[in-house]
Write an enzyme that holds these catalytic residues in place. Sequence first.
Site, PDB file in Angstrom:
ATOM      1  N   ASN A 199       0.802  -1.224   0.000  1.00 27.18           N
ATOM      2  CA  ASN A 199       0.000   0.000   0.000  1.00 27.18           C
ATOM      3  C   ASN A 199       0.838   1.279   0.000  1.00 27.18           C
ATOM      4  OD1 ASN A 199       0.986  -0.046   2.595  1.00 27.18           O
ATOM      5  ND2 ASN A 199      -1.005  -0.008   3.612  1.00 27.18           N
ATOM      6  N   LYS A 200       2.138   1.160  -0.145  1.00 26.61           N
ATOM      7  CA  LYS A 200       3.009   2.338  -0.139  1.00 26.61           C
ATOM      8  C   LYS A 200       3.076   2.960  -1.535  1.00 26.61           C
ATOM      9  CE  LYS A 200       4.016   1.913   4.215  1.00 26.61           C
ATOM     10  NZ  LYS A 200       3.218   0.735   4.590  1.00 26.61           N
ATOM     11  N   THR A 201       3.660   4.162  -1.621  1.00 22.83           N
ATOM     12  CA  THR A 201       3.716   4.875  -2.897  1.00 22.83           C
ATOM     13  C   THR A 201       4.410   4.040  -3.968  1.00 22.83           C
ATOM     14  OG1 THR A 201       3.821   6.958  -1.681  1.00 22.83           O
ATOM     15  CG2 THR A 201       4.381   7.029  -4.024  1.00 22.83           C
TER      16      THR A 201
END
Length: 293
Positions: free
Chosen positions: A204-206
């Site tokens: 779910n990170k950039t």
Amino acid sequence: MTRSRVPFFRPDIRRAEAREVVATLKSGWLTTGPRVKRFEEQFRAAVGGQHAIAVNSATAALHLAVEALGLKPGQAVLVPTMTFAATAEVVRYLGAVPILVDCDPSTGNLDLADASRKLGDLRAGRLSLKLPRDVKVVGIIPVHVGGLMLDMDVLSSWARARGLWVVEDAAHAYPAGFRRSSRSRWRRCGEKTSAVACFSFYANKTITTGEGGMAVTHVRSLADRMRVMSLHGLSHDAWGRYSGGGTWDYRILAPGYKYNLTDIAAAIGIHQLARAEKMRLAREAVARQYRVG
């Protein structure tokens, strides 16, 4: 019931990542190797750091960082209340004690005024943890919640005055930066902002590698220790032993961990990194929808 118009972010995986993964599979080298080295070098350059060590999670990066800094059983580390369990867990891994610090209600980030109060309460014997007054507080682990960076110049000065090392839980903070004023330049997270900055590439990170993380430091001795400890304390990793005329021989330098990143994961990360700014801007547009006023 009205549905929200704010989009749900799924990992942005494209053909370039898929092709690189397939090429990795066909290469016959799947574990830590040339693509991990390439990813480390590109990420180091992207954040303005001097050394980058790719690992299998930000938790691993944090654990390696506090171990390399010499955290000992019975010592204490300041950590914010607003964070994931890993920030405090890595302190407990080494038998030390996390002291929870309240956070600013508007930013969610660690409140240095409360950190000062906690140190005062500890010396006065008022801290509810009932720690000995002479317990040694050796470090602080700030978290940049939602990629909103603390002013690391202020925090570093505060820590330096108290003899504390600083490790950044930067799981949310790539690509992120801070600046003191509109006239000053942006300082990137990892650009000599602490002893070690620890990034996450969770789904779910950039940018993502599925699971993964990176430790970035400007201190060569810390980088060397973290690299050795990330793979069982071996003097040479497999790629170093079997490529470029390397030797199969190795030594166990210390009782290390199994924290290395694979070339399969790095194959994804290399292409994610190339699109990081576009993906950051997409998230910024969503964040603006939540702003009030």
